[in-house]
Enzyme design. Structure first.
Site, PDB file in Angstrom:
ATOM      1  N   ARG A 155      14.492  36.193 -23.680  1.00 53.53           N
ATOM      2  CA  ARG A 155      13.215  35.601 -23.225  1.00 53.53           C
ATOM      3  C   ARG A 155      12.101  35.748 -24.257  1.00 53.53           C
ATOM      4  NH1 ARG A 155      16.497  34.140 -20.440  1.00 53.53           N
ATOM      5  NH2 ARG A 155      16.607  34.067 -18.177  1.00 53.53           N
ATOM      6  N   SER A 228      11.098  32.918 -11.915  1.00 54.79           N
ATOM      7  CA  SER A 228      11.089  34.397 -11.967  1.00 54.79           C
ATOM      8  C   SER A 228       9.764  34.879 -12.541  1.00 54.79           C
ATOM      9  CB  SER A 228      12.210  34.898 -12.876  1.00 54.79           C
ATOM     10  OG  SER A 228      13.425  34.371 -12.435  1.00 54.79           O
ATOM     11  N   GLU A 324       6.892  37.526 -16.795  1.00 52.25           N
ATOM     12  CA  GLU A 324       7.570  36.503 -17.606  1.00 52.25           C
ATOM     13  C   GLU A 324       6.680  35.287 -17.907  1.00 52.25           C
ATOM     14  OE1 GLU A 324      11.837  35.632 -16.894  1.00 52.25           O
ATOM     15  OE2 GLU A 324      11.206  33.546 -16.955  1.00 52.25           O
TER      16      GLU A 324
HETATM   17  C1  LIG Z   1      11.483  27.033 -10.185  1.00 55.89           C
HETATM   18  C2  LIG Z   1      11.516  27.540 -11.612  1.00 55.89           C
HETATM   19  C3  LIG Z   1      12.690  28.059 -12.111  1.00 55.89           C
HETATM   20  C4  LIG Z   1      12.753  28.520 -13.426  1.00 55.89           C
HETATM   21  N1  LIG Z   1      13.932  29.016 -13.882  1.00 55.89           N
HETATM   22  C5  LIG Z   1      14.026  29.460 -15.138  1.00 55.89           C
HETATM   23  C6  LIG Z   1      15.280  29.941 -15.644  1.00 55.89           C
HETATM   24  O1  LIG Z   1      16.297  29.939 -14.956  1.00 55.89           O
HETATM   25  N2  LIG Z   1      15.315  30.396 -16.918  1.00 55.89           N
HETATM   26  C7  LIG Z   1      14.208  30.381 -17.720  1.00 55.89           C
HETATM   27  O2  LIG Z   1      14.324  30.810 -18.879  1.00 55.89           O
HETATM   28  N3  LIG Z   1      13.022  29.915 -17.277  1.00 55.89           N
HETATM   29  C8  LIG Z   1      12.898  29.464 -16.012  1.00 55.89           C
HETATM   30  N4  LIG Z   1      11.703  28.996 -15.553  1.00 55.89           N
HETATM   31  C9  LIG Z   1      10.529  28.999 -16.436  1.00 55.89           C
HETATM   32  C10 LIG Z   1      10.246  27.644 -17.103  1.00 55.89           C
HETATM   33  O3  LIG Z   1      11.080  26.662 -16.581  1.00 55.89           O
HETATM   34  C11 LIG Z   1      10.462  27.706 -18.635  1.00 55.89           C
HETATM   35  O4  LIG Z   1       9.675  28.705 -19.198  1.00 55.89           O
HETATM   36  C12 LIG Z   1      10.140  26.372 -19.297  1.00 55.89           C
HETATM   37  O5  LIG Z   1      10.626  26.393 -20.610  1.00 55.89           O
HETATM   38  C13 LIG Z   1       8.641  26.046 -19.320  1.00 55.89           C
HETATM   39  O6  LIG Z   1       8.473  24.720 -19.761  1.00 55.89           O
HETATM   40  P1  LIG Z   1       7.078  23.967 -19.666  1.00 55.89           P
HETATM   41  O7  LIG Z   1       7.208  22.699 -20.431  1.00 55.89           O
HETATM   42  O8  LIG Z   1       6.637  23.840 -18.280  1.00 55.89           O
HETATM   43  O9  LIG Z   1       6.123  24.967 -20.481  1.00 55.89           O
HETATM   44  P2  LIG Z   1       4.656  25.466 -20.096  1.00 55.89           P
HETATM   45  O10 LIG Z   1       4.716  26.262 -18.843  1.00 55.89           O
HETATM   46  O11 LIG Z   1       3.695  24.339 -20.133  1.00 55.89           O
HETATM   47  O12 LIG Z   1       4.363  26.454 -21.318  1.00 55.89           O
HETATM   48  C14 LIG Z   1       5.098  27.654 -21.467  1.00 55.89           C
HETATM   49  C15 LIG Z   1       4.792  28.272 -22.837  1.00 55.89           C
HETATM   50  O13 LIG Z   1       5.291  27.427 -23.865  1.00 55.89           O
HETATM   51  C16 LIG Z   1       4.229  27.053 -24.755  1.00 55.89           C
HETATM   52  N5  LIG Z   1       4.521  25.674 -25.145  1.00 55.89           N
HETATM   53  C17 LIG Z   1       4.797  24.625 -24.336  1.00 55.89           C
HETATM   54  N6  LIG Z   1       5.092  23.536 -25.057  1.00 55.89           N
HETATM   55  C18 LIG Z   1       5.008  23.914 -26.367  1.00 55.89           C
HETATM   56  C19 LIG Z   1       5.194  23.243 -27.610  1.00 55.89           C
HETATM   57  N7  LIG Z   1       5.547  21.969 -27.666  1.00 55.89           N
HETATM   58  N8  LIG Z   1       4.985  23.949 -28.749  1.00 55.89           N
HETATM   59  C20 LIG Z   1       4.629  25.256 -28.727  1.00 55.89           C
HETATM   60  N9  LIG Z   1       4.458  25.937 -27.591  1.00 55.89           N
HETATM   61  C21 LIG Z   1       4.632  25.272 -26.421  1.00 55.89           C
HETATM   62  C22 LIG Z   1       2.941  27.211 -23.954  1.00 55.89           C
HETATM   63  O14 LIG Z   1       1.832  27.450 -24.798  1.00 55.89           O
HETATM   64  C23 LIG Z   1       3.282  28.434 -23.123  1.00 55.89           C
HETATM   65  O15 LIG Z   1       3.144  29.588 -23.915  1.00 55.89           O
HETATM   66  C24 LIG Z   1      11.600  28.496 -14.243  1.00 55.89           C
HETATM   67  C25 LIG Z   1      10.406  27.952 -13.734  1.00 55.89           C
HETATM   68  C26 LIG Z   1      10.365  27.470 -12.432  1.00 55.89           C
HETATM   69  C27 LIG Z   1       9.101  26.876 -11.905  1.00 55.89           C
END
Ligand SMILES: Cc1cc2nc3c(=O)[nH]c(=O)nc-3n(C[C@H](O)[C@H](O)[C@H](O)COP(=O)(O)OP(=O)(O)OC[C@H]3O[C@@H](n4cnc5c(N)ncnc54)[C@H](O)[C@@H]3O)c2cc1C
Length: 330
Positions: A155, A228, A324
Protein backbone atom coordinates in the site's frame (compact mmCIF):
# COMPACT_ATOMS: atom_id res chain seq x y z
CA UNK A 1 -17.74 36.21 -7.30
CA UNK A 2 -15.97 32.98 -8.25
CA UNK A 3 -18.25 29.93 -8.20
CA UNK A 4 -17.01 27.09 -5.98
CA UNK A 5 -16.72 23.65 -7.62
CA UNK A 6 -18.28 20.60 -5.98
CA UNK A 7 -15.75 17.78 -5.65
CA UNK A 8 -17.42 14.39 -5.75
CA UNK A 9 -15.98 11.78 -3.43
CA UNK A 10 -16.91 8.24 -2.39
CA UNK A 11 -17.47 9.23 1.26
CA UNK A 12 -20.01 11.81 0.03
CA UNK A 13 -18.66 14.64 2.14
CA UNK A 14 -20.16 17.87 0.73
CA UNK A 15 -16.88 19.32 -0.41
CA UNK A 16 -16.18 22.42 -2.53
CA UNK A 17 -12.98 23.79 -4.04
CA UNK A 18 -11.95 27.17 -5.41
CA UNK A 19 -11.29 25.63 -8.80
CA UNK A 20 -11.39 22.25 -10.58
CA UNK A 21 -8.92 21.88 -13.44
CA UNK A 22 -9.50 18.80 -15.58
CA UNK A 23 -6.56 17.75 -17.74
CA UNK A 24 -7.72 15.76 -20.75
CA UNK A 25 -4.43 15.49 -22.62
CA UNK A 26 -0.73 15.88 -21.96
CA UNK A 27 -0.78 19.21 -23.81
CA UNK A 28 -3.08 20.71 -21.16
CA UNK A 29 -0.47 20.18 -18.49
CA UNK A 30 0.65 23.79 -18.96
CA UNK A 31 -2.32 24.92 -16.91
CA UNK A 32 -0.99 22.85 -14.04
CA UNK A 33 2.54 24.17 -14.61
CA UNK A 34 1.19 27.74 -14.35
CA UNK A 35 -0.15 26.90 -10.88
CA UNK A 36 3.24 25.51 -9.92
CA UNK A 37 5.05 28.58 -11.25
CA UNK A 38 2.70 30.87 -9.34
CA UNK A 39 3.40 28.86 -6.18
CA UNK A 40 -0.29 28.08 -5.74
CA UNK A 41 -1.51 25.09 -3.73
CA UNK A 42 -3.40 22.35 -5.49
CA UNK A 43 -4.57 18.79 -4.95
CA UNK A 44 -4.39 16.03 -7.58
CA UNK A 45 -7.40 13.72 -7.51
CA UNK A 46 -8.66 10.75 -9.51
CA UNK A 47 -12.21 9.58 -8.72
CA UNK A 48 -12.07 10.56 -5.04
CA UNK A 49 -12.55 7.02 -3.73
CA UNK A 50 -9.63 7.11 -1.32
CA UNK A 51 -9.87 10.63 0.06
CA UNK A 52 -11.37 12.17 3.17
CA UNK A 53 -12.02 15.73 2.02
CA UNK A 54 -12.78 18.83 4.08
CA UNK A 55 -15.95 20.81 3.35
CA UNK A 56 -13.96 23.74 1.99
CA UNK A 57 -10.86 23.06 -0.08
CA UNK A 58 -9.03 26.36 -0.14
CA UNK A 59 -6.99 25.55 -3.25
CA UNK A 60 -7.40 24.24 -6.79
CA UNK A 61 -8.18 20.62 -7.51
CA UNK A 62 -6.43 19.07 -10.53
CA UNK A 63 -8.05 16.00 -12.06
CA UNK A 64 -6.31 14.08 -14.87
CA UNK A 65 -8.95 12.87 -17.34
CA UNK A 66 -6.49 11.45 -19.86
CA UNK A 67 -8.46 8.62 -21.37
CA UNK A 68 -6.83 6.13 -23.73
CA UNK A 69 -5.83 2.48 -23.84
CA UNK A 70 -2.99 1.77 -26.26
CA UNK A 71 -2.17 -1.83 -27.03
CA UNK A 72 1.63 -1.97 -27.43
CA UNK A 73 1.82 -5.73 -28.13
CA UNK A 74 -0.03 -8.83 -26.95
CA UNK A 75 1.55 -8.60 -23.49
CA UNK A 76 1.77 -4.86 -23.01
CA UNK A 77 -0.59 -1.96 -22.72
CA UNK A 78 -0.18 1.77 -22.04
CA UNK A 79 -3.13 3.42 -20.30
CA UNK A 80 -4.10 7.04 -19.65
CA UNK A 81 -4.50 7.93 -15.98
CA UNK A 82 -8.14 8.96 -16.34
CA UNK A 83 -9.38 5.50 -17.36
CA UNK A 84 -11.49 3.79 -14.72
CA UNK A 85 -9.58 0.89 -13.14
CA UNK A 86 -12.25 -1.78 -13.59
CA UNK A 87 -12.78 -0.71 -17.22
CA UNK A 88 -9.11 -1.56 -17.73
CA UNK A 89 -9.39 -4.89 -15.87
CA UNK A 90 -12.27 -5.92 -18.15
CA UNK A 91 -10.39 -4.75 -21.25
CA UNK A 92 -7.36 -6.85 -20.27
CA UNK A 93 -9.45 -9.95 -19.57
CA UNK A 94 -11.18 -9.58 -22.95
CA UNK A 95 -7.81 -9.20 -24.70
CA UNK A 96 -6.19 -12.25 -23.06
CA UNK A 97 -3.91 -10.28 -20.75
CA UNK A 98 -4.24 -12.00 -17.41
CA UNK A 99 -3.27 -11.10 -13.86
CA UNK A 100 -5.75 -8.37 -12.91
CA UNK A 101 -8.64 -10.77 -12.21
CA UNK A 102 -8.17 -10.51 -8.41
CA UNK A 103 -8.17 -6.70 -8.65
CA UNK A 104 -11.52 -6.31 -10.37
CA UNK A 105 -14.00 -3.82 -8.90
CA UNK A 106 -11.45 -1.84 -6.92
CA UNK A 107 -12.96 1.62 -7.38
CA UNK A 108 -10.96 4.51 -8.81
CA UNK A 109 -8.78 5.53 -11.73
CA UNK A 110 -5.73 3.97 -13.37
CA UNK A 111 -3.66 7.05 -12.40
CA UNK A 112 -4.32 6.56 -8.70
CA UNK A 113 -3.75 2.79 -8.73
CA UNK A 114 0.08 2.94 -8.45
CA UNK A 115 -0.12 5.62 -5.72
CA UNK A 116 -1.01 3.18 -2.97
CA UNK A 117 -0.05 0.09 -4.98
CA UNK A 118 -3.64 -1.18 -4.97
CA UNK A 119 -4.04 -4.78 -4.01
CA UNK A 120 -6.64 -7.41 -3.20
CA UNK A 121 -6.91 -11.20 -2.76
CA UNK A 122 -3.15 -11.73 -2.71
CA UNK A 123 -2.28 -9.62 -5.80
CA UNK A 124 -0.74 -6.15 -6.04
CA UNK A 125 -0.73 -3.96 -9.14
CA UNK A 126 3.04 -3.28 -8.85
CA UNK A 127 3.77 -6.76 -10.22
CA UNK A 128 2.37 -5.68 -13.61
CA UNK A 129 3.76 -2.17 -13.84
CA UNK A 130 6.58 -1.70 -16.30
CA UNK A 131 6.85 2.08 -16.05
CA UNK A 132 4.87 5.17 -15.11
CA UNK A 133 4.70 8.42 -17.13
CA UNK A 134 4.40 11.48 -14.97
CA UNK A 135 4.96 15.18 -14.59
CA UNK A 136 7.51 16.11 -11.97
CA UNK A 137 5.61 18.74 -10.02
CA UNK A 138 8.81 20.32 -8.70
CA UNK A 139 10.31 21.29 -12.06
CA UNK A 140 7.54 20.57 -14.57
CA UNK A 141 9.58 17.89 -16.38
CA UNK A 142 7.66 15.09 -18.08
CA UNK A 143 9.44 11.86 -17.14
CA UNK A 144 9.00 8.09 -17.09
CA UNK A 145 9.79 6.19 -13.90
CA UNK A 146 10.78 2.53 -14.13
CA UNK A 147 9.07 -0.06 -11.92
CA UNK A 148 12.05 0.04 -9.57
CA UNK A 149 12.04 3.81 -9.31
CA UNK A 150 8.40 3.67 -8.13
CA UNK A 151 9.57 2.14 -4.78
CA UNK A 152 6.52 -0.08 -4.41
CA UNK A 153 5.71 -1.89 -1.17
CA UNK A 154 2.51 -2.85 0.68
CA UNK A 155 0.00 0.00 0.00
CA UNK A 156 2.86 2.36 -0.65
CA UNK A 157 4.92 3.93 -3.43
CA UNK A 158 7.04 6.96 -4.23
CA UNK A 159 3.89 8.69 -5.52
CA UNK A 160 2.66 9.19 -1.97
CA UNK A 161 5.37 11.83 -1.61
CA UNK A 162 3.21 13.96 -3.95
CA UNK A 163 6.01 14.94 -6.29
CA UNK A 164 4.49 13.43 -9.43
CA UNK A 165 1.27 13.68 -11.40
CA UNK A 166 0.73 10.40 -13.21
CA UNK A 167 -0.38 10.78 -16.84
CA UNK A 168 -0.12 7.15 -18.03
CA UNK A 169 0.86 3.70 -16.79
CA UNK A 170 2.64 0.99 -18.81
CA UNK A 171 1.55 -2.52 -17.84
CA UNK A 172 3.05 -5.82 -18.89
CA UNK A 173 1.69 -9.32 -18.44
CA UNK A 174 3.60 -12.59 -18.22
CA UNK A 175 3.15 -15.02 -21.12
CA UNK A 176 2.37 -17.81 -18.68
CA UNK A 177 0.02 -17.05 -15.87
CA UNK A 178 -0.93 -18.83 -12.64
CA UNK A 179 -4.26 -18.00 -11.05
CA UNK A 180 -4.06 -16.83 -7.42
CA UNK A 181 -7.01 -18.36 -5.60
CA UNK A 182 -5.68 -19.37 -2.16
CA UNK A 183 -7.60 -16.67 -0.26
CA UNK A 184 -10.13 -18.16 2.18
CA UNK A 185 -13.08 -16.24 0.75
CA UNK A 186 -12.33 -17.50 -2.77
CA UNK A 187 -11.94 -21.07 -1.56
CA UNK A 188 -15.18 -20.88 0.44
CA UNK A 189 -17.14 -19.56 -2.56
CA UNK A 190 -15.63 -22.20 -4.86
CA UNK A 191 -16.64 -24.90 -2.41
CA UNK A 192 -20.16 -23.46 -2.15
CA UNK A 193 -20.46 -23.57 -5.94
CA UNK A 194 -18.95 -27.07 -6.12
CA UNK A 195 -15.95 -25.82 -8.10
CA UNK A 196 -12.39 -27.11 -8.14
CA UNK A 197 -9.23 -25.28 -9.29
CA UNK A 198 -9.50 -26.84 -12.77
CA UNK A 199 -12.87 -25.10 -13.25
CA UNK A 200 -11.25 -21.70 -12.94
CA UNK A 201 -10.26 -19.39 -15.76
CA UNK A 202 -9.17 -15.75 -15.32
CA UNK A 203 -12.67 -14.56 -16.25
CA UNK A 204 -14.39 -17.01 -13.88
CA UNK A 205 -12.02 -16.01 -11.07
CA UNK A 206 -12.81 -12.33 -11.72
CA UNK A 207 -16.52 -13.14 -11.44
CA UNK A 208 -15.94 -14.89 -8.10
CA UNK A 209 -13.93 -11.92 -6.82
CA UNK A 210 -16.68 -9.56 -7.98
CA UNK A 211 -19.28 -11.64 -6.16
CA UNK A 212 -17.24 -11.69 -2.94
CA UNK A 213 -16.62 -7.93 -3.09
CA UNK A 214 -20.25 -7.03 -3.68
CA UNK A 215 -21.39 -9.23 -0.81
CA UNK A 216 -18.77 -7.88 1.67
CA UNK A 217 -18.24 -4.25 0.70
CA UNK A 218 -20.80 -1.46 0.49
CA UNK A 219 -21.25 0.21 -2.89
CA UNK A 220 -20.13 3.84 -2.30
CA UNK A 221 -22.92 5.23 -4.47
CA UNK A 222 -25.47 3.66 -2.11
CA UNK A 223 -23.59 3.66 1.22
CA UNK A 224 -20.81 6.27 1.04
CA UNK A 225 -17.40 4.87 2.08
CA UNK A 226 -13.75 4.78 1.01
CA UNK A 227 -13.16 1.03 1.40
CA UNK A 228 -10.77 -0.24 4.08
CA UNK A 229 -10.05 2.63 6.40
CA UNK A 230 -6.97 1.16 8.11
CA UNK A 231 -3.97 -0.80 6.91
CA UNK A 232 -3.54 -4.29 8.30
CA UNK A 233 -0.75 -3.78 10.85
CA UNK A 234 2.48 -5.77 10.50
CA UNK A 235 4.24 -6.42 13.79
CA UNK A 236 6.87 -8.72 15.27
CA UNK A 237 5.18 -11.92 16.39
CA UNK A 238 6.73 -11.53 19.85
CA UNK A 239 5.15 -8.08 20.26
CA UNK A 240 1.57 -9.32 20.05
CA UNK A 241 -0.12 -8.38 23.31
CA UNK A 242 -3.69 -9.34 24.20
CA UNK A 243 -5.80 -8.28 27.18
CA UNK A 244 -9.34 -9.59 26.75
CA UNK A 245 -8.97 -11.78 23.66
CA UNK A 246 -7.14 -14.90 22.52
CA UNK A 247 -4.86 -15.29 19.52
CA UNK A 248 -7.54 -17.44 17.89
CA UNK A 249 -9.96 -14.47 17.99
CA UNK A 250 -7.70 -12.63 15.54
CA UNK A 251 -6.93 -13.09 11.86
CA UNK A 252 -3.19 -13.56 11.56
CA UNK A 253 -1.05 -14.04 8.44
CA UNK A 254 2.57 -15.09 8.79
CA UNK A 255 4.66 -12.75 6.63
CA UNK A 256 8.08 -14.24 7.41
CA UNK A 257 11.03 -12.74 9.28
CA UNK A 258 9.29 -13.46 12.62
CA UNK A 259 6.62 -10.98 11.58
CA UNK A 260 2.84 -11.26 11.33
CA UNK A 261 0.13 -9.23 9.60
CA UNK A 262 -3.08 -8.78 11.59
CA UNK A 263 -6.54 -8.38 10.12
CA UNK A 264 -7.45 -4.85 11.28
CA UNK A 265 -11.13 -5.43 10.45
CA UNK A 266 -11.36 -8.34 12.90
CA UNK A 267 -9.62 -6.30 15.62
CA UNK A 268 -12.18 -3.50 15.16
CA UNK A 269 -15.02 -6.03 15.13
CA UNK A 270 -13.83 -7.26 18.55
CA UNK A 271 -13.96 -3.81 20.18
CA UNK A 272 -16.83 -2.18 18.30
CA UNK A 273 -19.36 -2.71 21.11
CA UNK A 274 -17.38 -0.05 23.01
CA UNK A 275 -18.00 2.71 20.43
CA UNK A 276 -20.02 5.70 21.52
CA UNK A 277 -23.14 6.04 19.34
CA UNK A 278 -22.57 8.46 16.49
CA UNK A 279 -25.46 9.62 14.33
CA UNK A 280 -23.30 10.39 11.26
CA UNK A 281 -20.69 7.64 11.02
CA UNK A 282 -20.30 3.97 11.83
CA UNK A 283 -18.43 0.89 10.67
CA UNK A 284 -20.13 -1.21 7.98
CA UNK A 285 -22.15 -4.01 9.56
CA UNK A 286 -20.62 -6.75 7.40
CA UNK A 287 -17.04 -5.44 7.46
CA UNK A 288 -15.78 -3.37 10.38
CA UNK A 289 -12.72 -2.12 8.47
CA UNK A 290 -15.01 0.12 6.41
CA UNK A 291 -16.24 3.42 7.84
CA UNK A 292 -19.55 4.54 6.37
CA UNK A 293 -21.18 7.96 6.12
CA UNK A 294 -24.64 7.25 7.54
CA UNK A 295 -26.11 10.64 7.51
CA UNK A 296 -24.38 13.73 6.19
CA UNK A 297 -21.05 13.35 7.92
CA UNK A 298 -18.47 16.08 7.78
CA UNK A 299 -14.73 15.42 7.76
CA UNK A 300 -14.69 16.33 11.45
CA UNK A 301 -17.17 13.52 12.30
CA UNK A 302 -15.05 10.99 10.43
CA UNK A 303 -11.79 12.08 12.08
CA UNK A 304 -13.33 12.00 15.56
CA UNK A 305 -14.56 8.45 14.94
CA UNK A 306 -11.14 7.42 13.58
CA UNK A 307 -9.51 8.70 16.78
CA UNK A 308 -11.99 6.74 18.88
CA UNK A 309 -11.25 3.51 16.96
CA UNK A 310 -7.49 4.06 17.13
CA UNK A 311 -7.45 4.67 20.86
CA UNK A 312 -9.63 1.63 21.61
CA UNK A 313 -7.36 -0.56 19.48
CA UNK A 314 -4.28 0.88 21.15
CA UNK A 315 -5.77 0.27 24.60
CA UNK A 316 -6.72 -3.32 23.76
CA UNK A 317 -3.87 -4.52 21.53
CA UNK A 318 -1.07 -1.92 22.04
CA UNK A 319 -1.08 -1.38 18.27
CA UNK A 320 -1.35 1.95 16.45
CA UNK A 321 -3.53 1.59 13.39
CA UNK A 322 -2.46 3.46 10.30
CA UNK A 323 -5.13 5.19 8.20
CA UNK A 324 -5.25 4.00 4.55
CA UNK A 325 -7.17 6.78 2.71
CA UNK A 326 -5.64 10.21 2.47
CA UNK A 327 -6.98 12.89 4.79
CA UNK A 328 -6.98 16.28 3.05
CA UNK A 329 -6.93 19.32 5.31
CA UNK A 330 -8.22 22.67 4.07
C1 LIG B 1 -15.60 0.33 -1.75
C2 LIG B 1 -14.10 0.52 -1.89
C3 LIG B 1 -13.29 -0.59 -1.95
C4 LIG B 1 -11.91 -0.44 -2.09
N1 LIG B 1 -11.14 -1.56 -2.15
C5 LIG B 1 -9.82 -1.45 -2.30
C6 LIG B 1 -9.00 -2.63 -2.41
O1 LIG B 1 -9.49 -3.75 -2.40
N2 LIG B 1 -7.67 -2.46 -2.54
C7 LIG B 1 -7.10 -1.22 -2.59
O2 LIG B 1 -5.86 -1.15 -2.72
N3 LIG B 1 -7.84 -0.10 -2.51
C8 LIG B 1 -9.18 -0.18 -2.36
N4 LIG B 1 -9.94 0.95 -2.27
C9 LIG B 1 -9.29 2.27 -2.32
C10 LIG B 1 -9.34 2.94 -3.70
O3 LIG B 1 -10.14 2.20 -4.57
C11 LIG B 1 -7.93 3.06 -4.33
O4 LIG B 1 -7.08 3.76 -3.48
C12 LIG B 1 -7.98 3.76 -5.68
O5 LIG B 1 -6.75 3.58 -6.32
C13 LIG B 1 -8.28 5.26 -5.58
O6 LIG B 1 -8.51 5.76 -6.88
P1 LIG B 1 -9.10 7.21 -7.14
O7 LIG B 1 -8.97 7.49 -8.59
O8 LIG B 1 -10.43 7.35 -6.57
O9 LIG B 1 -8.04 8.12 -6.34
P2 LIG B 1 -8.33 9.35 -5.37
O10 LIG B 1 -9.08 8.87 -4.18
O11 LIG B 1 -8.92 10.49 -6.12
O12 LIG B 1 -6.85 9.73 -4.92
C14 LIG B 1 -6.09 8.84 -4.12
C15 LIG B 1 -4.63 9.32 -4.06
O13 LIG B 1 -4.04 9.22 -5.35
C16 LIG B 1 -3.55 10.51 -5.76
N5 LIG B 1 -3.78 10.57 -7.20
C17 LIG B 1 -4.94 10.31 -7.86
N6 LIG B 1 -4.75 10.39 -9.19
C18 LIG B 1 -3.43 10.69 -9.37
C19 LIG B 1 -2.61 10.91 -10.51
N7 LIG B 1 -3.08 10.82 -11.74
N8 LIG B 1 -1.31 11.23 -10.30
C20 LIG B 1 -0.78 11.33 -9.05
N9 LIG B 1 -1.51 11.12 -7.95
C21 LIG B 1 -2.82 10.82 -8.10
C22 LIG B 1 -4.34 11.53 -4.96
O14 LIG B 1 -3.62 12.74 -4.81
C23 LIG B 1 -4.49 10.80 -3.64
O15 LIG B 1 -3.29 10.90 -2.92
C24 LIG B 1 -11.33 0.85 -2.15
C25 LIG B 1 -12.17 1.98 -2.10
C26 LIG B 1 -13.55 1.82 -1.99
C27 LIG B 1 -14.43 3.02 -1.96
Amino acid sequence: MKQLKKISNALNIQSYADDLIQITSKSEINELLNLINDNQSYLVIGEGTNLVLPENISFSVVQPKINFIEQINEHEVKVGSGINWTTLVKYCLQHNMFGFENLIDIPGSVGAAPVQNIGAFGVEISKFIKAVDCVDLVNGDQITLSQQQCEFSYRSSIFQKKRYLITAVHFHFPSTHKLICHYDSIQVLMKKKGMISEDLSPIILSELVSEIRSSNLPNPSIIPNVGSFFKNPIIKKADLSLKNFKESDLIIWDVGDEKIKLGAGRMIELIKSRFQYNINVDVYQKHALVIVNKNNAKQEDVLKFVDEIKSLIEEEFSITLEVEPEIIYS
